[in-house]
Motif scaffolding. Structure first.
Motif, PDB file in Angstrom:
ATOM      1  N   THR A  19      23.373  36.475  36.137  1.00 34.45           N
ATOM      2  CA  THR A  19      24.626  37.173  36.430  1.00 34.45           C
ATOM      3  C   THR A  19      25.713  36.180  36.803  1.00 34.45           C
ATOM      4  O   THR A  19      26.875  36.291  36.355  1.00 34.45           O
ATOM      5  CB  THR A  19      24.421  38.184  37.562  1.00 34.45           C
ATOM      6  OG1 THR A  19      23.392  39.119  37.189  1.00 34.45           O
ATOM      7  CG2 THR A  19      25.704  38.960  37.843  1.00 34.45           C
ATOM      8  N   THR A  20      25.362  35.196  37.617  1.00 32.41           N
ATOM      9  CA  THR A  20      26.336  34.173  38.003  1.00 32.41           C
ATOM     10  C   THR A  20      26.812  33.386  36.785  1.00 32.41           C
ATOM     11  O   THR A  20      28.020  33.128  36.624  1.00 32.41           O
ATOM     12  CB  THR A  20      25.719  33.225  39.040  1.00 32.41           C
ATOM     13  OG1 THR A  20      25.317  33.975  40.188  1.00 32.41           O
ATOM     14  CG2 THR A  20      26.714  32.148  39.460  1.00 32.41           C
ATOM     15  N   HIS A  25      26.853  34.430  33.720  1.00 32.95           N
ATOM     16  CA  HIS A  25      27.709  35.328  32.931  1.00 32.95           C
ATOM     17  C   HIS A  25      29.123  35.363  33.500  1.00 32.95           C
ATOM     18  O   HIS A  25      30.115  35.280  32.747  1.00 32.95           O
ATOM     19  CB  HIS A  25      27.115  36.730  32.925  1.00 32.95           C
ATOM     20  CG  HIS A  25      28.042  37.771  32.375  1.00 32.95           C
ATOM     21  ND1 HIS A  25      28.241  37.969  31.032  1.00 32.95           N
ATOM     22  CD2 HIS A  25      28.858  38.673  33.008  1.00 32.95           C
ATOM     23  CE1 HIS A  25      29.110  38.933  30.834  1.00 32.95           C
ATOM     24  NE2 HIS A  25      29.505  39.379  32.026  1.00 32.95           N
ATOM     25  N   ARG A  26      29.248  35.461  34.823  1.00 37.78           N
ATOM     26  CA  ARG A  26      30.564  35.561  35.452  1.00 37.78           C
ATOM     27  C   ARG A  26      31.340  34.251  35.329  1.00 37.78           C
ATOM     28  O   ARG A  26      32.565  34.251  35.385  1.00 37.78           O
ATOM     29  CB  ARG A  26      30.400  35.982  36.911  1.00 37.78           C
ATOM     30  CG  ARG A  26      29.871  37.413  37.050  1.00 37.78           C
ATOM     31  CD  ARG A  26      29.464  37.739  38.480  1.00 37.78           C
ATOM     32  NE  ARG A  26      30.597  37.775  39.384  1.00 37.78           N
ATOM     33  CZ  ARG A  26      31.427  38.805  39.536  1.00 37.78           C
ATOM     34  NH1 ARG A  26      31.244  39.912  38.802  1.00 37.78           N
ATOM     35  NH2 ARG A  26      32.421  38.767  40.401  1.00 37.78           N
ATOM     36  N   LEU A  27      30.628  33.143  35.151  1.00 37.34           N
ATOM     37  CA  LEU A  27      31.271  31.852  34.944  1.00 37.34           C
ATOM     38  C   LEU A  27      31.537  31.549  33.469  1.00 37.34           C
ATOM     39  O   LEU A  27      32.150  30.529  33.133  1.00 37.34           O
ATOM     40  CB  LEU A  27      30.403  30.733  35.533  1.00 37.34           C
ATOM     41  CG  LEU A  27      30.318  30.675  37.058  1.00 37.34           C
ATOM     42  CD1 LEU A  27      29.222  29.717  37.481  1.00 37.34           C
ATOM     43  CD2 LEU A  27      31.669  30.247  37.640  1.00 37.34           C
ATOM     44  N   THR A  79      24.576  49.925  39.772  1.00 34.93           N
ATOM     45  CA  THR A  79      24.863  49.620  38.369  1.00 34.93           C
ATOM     46  C   THR A  79      24.335  50.732  37.467  1.00 34.93           C
ATOM     47  O   THR A  79      23.534  51.566  37.898  1.00 34.93           O
ATOM     48  CB  THR A  79      24.199  48.290  37.934  1.00 34.93           C
ATOM     49  OG1 THR A  79      22.794  48.502  37.749  1.00 34.93           O
ATOM     50  CG2 THR A  79      24.408  47.200  38.964  1.00 34.93           C
ATOM     51  N   LEU A 110      25.398  41.420  32.253  1.00 33.62           N
ATOM     52  CA  LEU A 110      26.686  42.091  32.075  1.00 33.62           C
ATOM     53  C   LEU A 110      26.815  43.283  33.014  1.00 33.62           C
ATOM     54  O   LEU A 110      27.834  43.446  33.715  1.00 33.62           O
ATOM     55  CB  LEU A 110      26.833  42.554  30.622  1.00 33.62           C
ATOM     56  CG  LEU A 110      27.999  43.510  30.318  1.00 33.62           C
ATOM     57  CD1 LEU A 110      29.337  42.824  30.581  1.00 33.62           C
ATOM     58  CD2 LEU A 110      27.915  44.010  28.880  1.00 33.62           C
ATOM     59  N   SER A 117      27.171  42.305  36.618  1.00 36.50           N
ATOM     60  CA  SER A 117      28.529  41.846  36.904  1.00 36.50           C
ATOM     61  C   SER A 117      29.475  43.023  37.091  1.00 36.50           C
ATOM     62  O   SER A 117      30.327  43.025  37.997  1.00 36.50           O
ATOM     63  CB  SER A 117      29.018  40.944  35.763  1.00 36.50           C
ATOM     64  OG  SER A 117      30.315  40.462  36.036  1.00 36.50           O
ATOM     65  N   GLU A 118      29.337  44.049  36.262  1.00 37.19           N
ATOM     66  CA  GLU A 118      30.161  45.240  36.406  1.00 37.19           C
ATOM     67  C   GLU A 118      29.903  45.922  37.744  1.00 37.19           C
ATOM     68  O   GLU A 118      30.833  46.398  38.417  1.00 37.19           O
ATOM     69  CB  GLU A 118      29.880  46.206  35.256  1.00 37.19           C
ATOM     70  CG  GLU A 118      30.363  45.706  33.904  1.00 37.19           C
ATOM     71  CD  GLU A 118      29.992  46.649  32.766  1.00 37.19           C
ATOM     72  OE1 GLU A 118      29.307  47.661  33.040  1.00 37.19           O
ATOM     73  OE2 GLU A 118      30.400  46.377  31.618  1.00 37.19           O
ATOM     74  N   GLU A 169      31.627  44.027  40.485  1.00 37.03           N
ATOM     75  CA  GLU A 169      33.069  44.301  40.496  1.00 37.03           C
ATOM     76  C   GLU A 169      33.365  45.645  41.146  1.00 37.03           C
ATOM     77  O   GLU A 169      34.330  45.776  41.919  1.00 37.03           O
ATOM     78  CB  GLU A 169      33.625  44.263  39.076  1.00 37.03           C
ATOM     79  CG  GLU A 169      33.707  42.856  38.483  1.00 37.03           C
ATOM     80  CD  GLU A 169      34.580  41.937  39.318  1.00 37.03           C
ATOM     81  OE1 GLU A 169      35.680  42.372  39.725  1.00 37.03           O
ATOM     82  OE2 GLU A 169      34.152  40.797  39.588  1.00 37.03           O
ATOM     83  N   LYS A 202      33.071  45.267  44.856  1.00 31.27           N
ATOM     84  CA  LYS A 202      34.240  44.566  45.409  1.00 31.27           C
ATOM     85  C   LYS A 202      35.424  45.527  45.551  1.00 31.27           C
ATOM     86  O   LYS A 202      36.150  45.489  46.550  1.00 31.27           O
ATOM     87  CB  LYS A 202      34.612  43.379  44.524  1.00 31.27           C
ATOM     88  CG  LYS A 202      33.658  42.216  44.618  1.00 31.27           C
ATOM     89  CD  LYS A 202      33.994  41.143  43.589  1.00 31.27           C
ATOM     90  CE  LYS A 202      35.376  40.574  43.809  1.00 31.27           C
ATOM     91  NZ  LYS A 202      35.676  39.481  42.830  1.00 31.27           N
TER      92      LYS A 202
END
Length: 256
Positions: free
Chosen positions: A144-145, A147-149, A221, A242, A245-246, A249, A252
């Motif tokens: 996940t990290t 992917h976010r990078l 998720t 993916l 990560s969603e 978000e 957050k």
């Protein structure tokens, strides 16, 4: 035979203990097969002992995949026709001694008595799952990290080149995880308790964080909607990353 989500292990035992005072010529064998810590399984054993009923407690565990018929076997009535998970058992009363059919059941399950101590079988399960499901939790965070990078393809490429066994394990384990994540939350907490209580790692255990990772999968998720027999999303490691990560978000946004 108790095989329930870890959170229900004690409640299930309490219900059985409450109604197990019926007089019987032969003892009732209670086989606890749940993914719980040795400390918890000892408390369940003590629950039956305190009740004073004619119950013999066995600490058991399931290690590996569900049974499946071997490809070259047509006769499913024979135990050897099946691929079976490991079934370690422990405690002072081996299953094979149960009358009249304990030996037959032990053979059918492929059970193995590993110790006379309550907690040994559960401890083995916790140690094994810490390596396997714990690894999957670490892979979720790592992928996940990446992917976010924006470097997930490069991570996959480097794993395949420099650690091909890890590459294969990650891509096999992450897609299988989503339908089970809700159960693994408590299992990670039980592993955490095992490492602290029986392993002596009271300050060093990392499994509380892995438990929260699986909780995010299950409740934060779209992966949490997946069912074993009805898969739509998260069927690749990339898609798991993916959707994680969603979920991060969305979390957050709620915090903001």
């Amino acid at each position: 035979m108790s095989i329930v989500p870890p959170r229900d292990a004690i409640a299930t035992a309490e219900r059985v203990a409450k109604v197990s005072n019926t007089k019987r010529d032969k003892p009732l064998y209670y086989l606890d097969m749940n993914a719980v810590s040795p400390k918890l399984v000892r408390s369940i054993s003590e629950l039956f002992a305190a009740a004073g009923h004619n119950v013999r407690f066995i600490d058991g565990a399931v290690i590996g995949s569900a049974p499946s018929l071997n490809d070259d076997q047509a006769d499913s009535s024979k135990p050897e026709a099946w691929k079976r998970p490991g079934i370690p058992m422990s405690g002072p009363h081996p299953l094979k001694d149960a009358e009249p059919s304990g030996a037959h059941l032990a053979n059918t399950l492929g059970a193995r008595h590993i110790s006379d101590e309550i907690g040994a079988a559960s401890g083995l399960k916790m140690s094994f799952a810490g390596l396997t499901k714990g690894f999957t939790g670490l892979a979720i965070q790592s992928f996940t990290t990446a992917h976010r990078l924006g470097v997930l393809p490069e991570l996959q490429q480097h794993l395949q080149q420099y650690s091909p066994k890890t590459f294969e394990l990650v891509n096999a384990s992450m897609p299988k995880m989503p339908p089970k994540a809700y159960r693994w939350v408590r299992e990670m907490e039980e592993i955490d308790a095992t490492l602290a209580e029986d392993g002596g790692f009271k300050e060093e255990s990392i499994f509380g964080g892995i438990a929260r990772t699986y909780d995010l999968v299950a409740h934060g998720t779209d992966l949490g909607q997946e069912k074993t027999d009805r898969r739509n999303r998260g069927k690749t490691a990339e898609d798991v990353a993916l959707l994680m990560s969603e979920g991060i978000e969305r979390r957050k946004e709620k915090m903001d």
